[in-house]
Scaffold this motif. Sequence first.
Motif, PDB file in Angstrom:
ATOM      1  N   LEU A  86       0.715  -1.208  -0.168  1.00 38.51           N
ATOM      2  CA  LEU A  86      -0.190   0.084   0.119  1.00 38.51           C
ATOM      3  C   LEU A  86       0.905   1.363  -0.022  1.00 38.51           C
ATOM      4  O   LEU A  86       1.853   1.218   0.551  1.00 38.51           O
ATOM      5  CB  LEU A  86      -0.882   0.135   1.408  1.00 38.51           C
ATOM      6  N   LEU A  87       0.510   2.319  -0.863  1.00 34.39           N
ATOM      7  CA  LEU A  87       1.029   3.506  -0.898  1.00 34.39           C
ATOM      8  C   LEU A  87       2.698   3.364  -1.385  1.00 34.39           C
ATOM      9  O   LEU A  87       3.125   4.367  -1.326  1.00 34.39           O
ATOM     10  CB  LEU A  87       1.074   4.407   0.392  1.00 34.39           C
ATOM     11  N   GLU A  88       3.270   2.493  -1.927  1.00 36.82           N
ATOM     12  CA  GLU A  88       4.589   2.129  -2.279  1.00 36.82           C
ATOM     13  C   GLU A  88       4.406   2.139  -3.951  1.00 36.82           C
ATOM     14  O   GLU A  88       3.653   1.356  -4.377  1.00 36.82           O
ATOM     15  CB  GLU A  88       5.034   1.168  -1.789  1.00 36.82           C
ATOM     16  N   GLU A 132      -5.644   0.836  -1.872  1.00 40.02           N
ATOM     17  CA  GLU A 132      -6.378  -0.131  -1.235  1.00 40.02           C
ATOM     18  C   GLU A 132      -5.771  -1.338  -1.332  1.00 40.02           C
ATOM     19  O   GLU A 132      -5.353  -1.750  -2.605  1.00 40.02           O
ATOM     20  CB  GLU A 132      -7.823  -0.096  -1.966  1.00 40.02           C
ATOM     21  N   GLU A 133      -5.842  -2.628  -0.363  1.00 43.34           N
ATOM     22  CA  GLU A 133      -5.272  -3.678  -0.453  1.00 43.34           C
ATOM     23  C   GLU A 133      -6.327  -4.586  -1.040  1.00 43.34           C
ATOM     24  O   GLU A 133      -7.489  -4.304  -1.253  1.00 43.34           O
ATOM     25  CB  GLU A 133      -5.095  -4.233   0.887  1.00 43.34           C
ATOM     26  N   GLY A 134      -5.693  -5.862  -1.746  1.00 42.65           N
ATOM     27  CA  GLY A 134      -6.607  -6.697  -2.432  1.00 42.65           C
ATOM     28  C   GLY A 134      -6.001  -7.198  -3.529  1.00 42.65           C
ATOM     29  O   GLY A 134      -4.648  -6.914  -3.684  1.00 42.65           O
ATOM     30  N   VAL A 189      -3.339 -11.585 -18.942  1.00 43.11           N
ATOM     31  CA  VAL A 189      -4.150 -11.203 -17.600  1.00 43.11           C
ATOM     32  C   VAL A 189      -2.920 -11.193 -16.772  1.00 43.11           C
ATOM     33  O   VAL A 189      -2.336 -12.227 -16.736  1.00 43.11           O
ATOM     34  CB  VAL A 189      -5.175 -11.731 -17.231  1.00 43.11           C
ATOM     35  N   TYR A 190      -2.709 -10.120 -16.065  1.00 35.67           N
ATOM     36  CA  TYR A 190      -1.380 -10.268 -15.001  1.00 35.67           C
ATOM     37  C   TYR A 190      -2.357 -10.036 -13.599  1.00 35.67           C
ATOM     38  O   TYR A 190      -3.014  -8.954 -13.503  1.00 35.67           O
ATOM     39  CB  TYR A 190      -0.261  -9.110 -15.298  1.00 35.67           C
ATOM     40  N   GLU A 191      -1.981 -10.715 -12.698  1.00 35.99           N
ATOM     41  CA  GLU A 191      -2.573 -10.435 -11.286  1.00 35.99           C
ATOM     42  C   GLU A 191      -1.378 -10.144 -10.286  1.00 35.99           C
ATOM     43  O   GLU A 191      -0.254 -10.625 -10.222  1.00 35.99           O
ATOM     44  CB  GLU A 191      -3.277 -11.775 -11.090  1.00 35.99           C
ATOM     45  N   MET A 192      -1.910  -9.148  -9.565  1.00 34.27           N
ATOM     46  CA  MET A 192      -0.889  -8.679  -8.523  1.00 34.27           C
ATOM     47  C   MET A 192      -1.679  -8.339  -7.182  1.00 34.27           C
ATOM     48  O   MET A 192      -2.754  -8.131  -7.177  1.00 34.27           O
ATOM     49  CB  MET A 192      -0.365  -7.256  -8.880  1.00 34.27           C
ATOM     50  N   LYS A 193      -1.025  -8.930  -6.302  1.00 32.68           N
ATOM     51  CA  LYS A 193      -1.568  -8.569  -4.837  1.00 32.68           C
ATOM     52  C   LYS A 193      -0.851  -7.599  -4.177  1.00 32.68           C
ATOM     53  O   LYS A 193       0.105  -7.270  -4.027  1.00 32.68           O
ATOM     54  CB  LYS A 193      -1.442  -9.873  -3.995  1.00 32.68           C
ATOM     55  N   VAL A 194      -1.950  -6.848  -3.405  1.00 33.57           N
ATOM     56  CA  VAL A 194      -1.521  -5.210  -2.723  1.00 33.57           C
ATOM     57  C   VAL A 194      -1.890  -5.371  -1.194  1.00 33.57           C
ATOM     58  O   VAL A 194      -2.966  -5.851  -0.998  1.00 33.57           O
ATOM     59  CB  VAL A 194      -2.318  -4.134  -3.324  1.00 33.57           C
ATOM     60  N   SER A 195      -0.816  -5.504  -0.661  1.00 29.79           N
ATOM     61  CA  SER A 195      -1.012  -5.736   0.836  1.00 29.79           C
ATOM     62  C   SER A 195      -0.518  -4.508   1.836  1.00 29.79           C
ATOM     63  O   SER A 195       0.335  -3.719   1.233  1.00 29.79           O
ATOM     64  CB  SER A 195      -0.362  -6.992   1.316  1.00 29.79           C
ATOM     65  N   PRO A 196      -0.812  -4.584   3.010  1.00 28.33           N
ATOM     66  CA  PRO A 196      -0.535  -3.503   3.840  1.00 28.33           C
ATOM     67  C   PRO A 196       1.077  -3.263   4.131  1.00 28.33           C
ATOM     68  O   PRO A 196       1.729  -4.337   4.082  1.00 28.33           O
ATOM     69  CB  PRO A 196      -1.224  -3.589   5.194  1.00 28.33           C
TER      70      PRO A 196
END
Length: 127
Positions: free
Chosen positions: A44-46, A100-102, A120-127
């Motif tokens: 997040l926020l990076e 937002e994470e997800g 399709v490329y998938e990425m996870k965003v975490s805190p």
Amino acid sequence: MKKQWMIMILLFVLAGCSSKVESNATQSEGLEVEVISNPENATLLEPVEIIASITHSGTSVGEGTDIFFEIIKKDGPVIGTVTPEKVSDGKYQIKTIFDEEGTYEFISHVTLGPEHVMPVYEMKVSP
């Protein structure tokens, strides 16, 4: 008269469908797209870069390529579309920050001549 118009419209629709089938059959005959991110998973926020590397028959493509990313939050709304910046022949990138994470999906729409691919490329965003 109404029946003739309906038949003509039906013929146009069928003709359009058959031409789409033909162009879909050639869509991966040499056009390849590899999408990666740096870093692999975002915080997040990076800042994060999404990079698409495009080749045709093993050679990086130059001019004539049309590309945009469709960004979707998985199990959520479509965020929007972004046209990436060309950084070199065959390399395109976007830079972004997530608030937002997800899990997010990046669908790259790449067209070169009659060929079109949508990896399709998938990425996870975490805190």
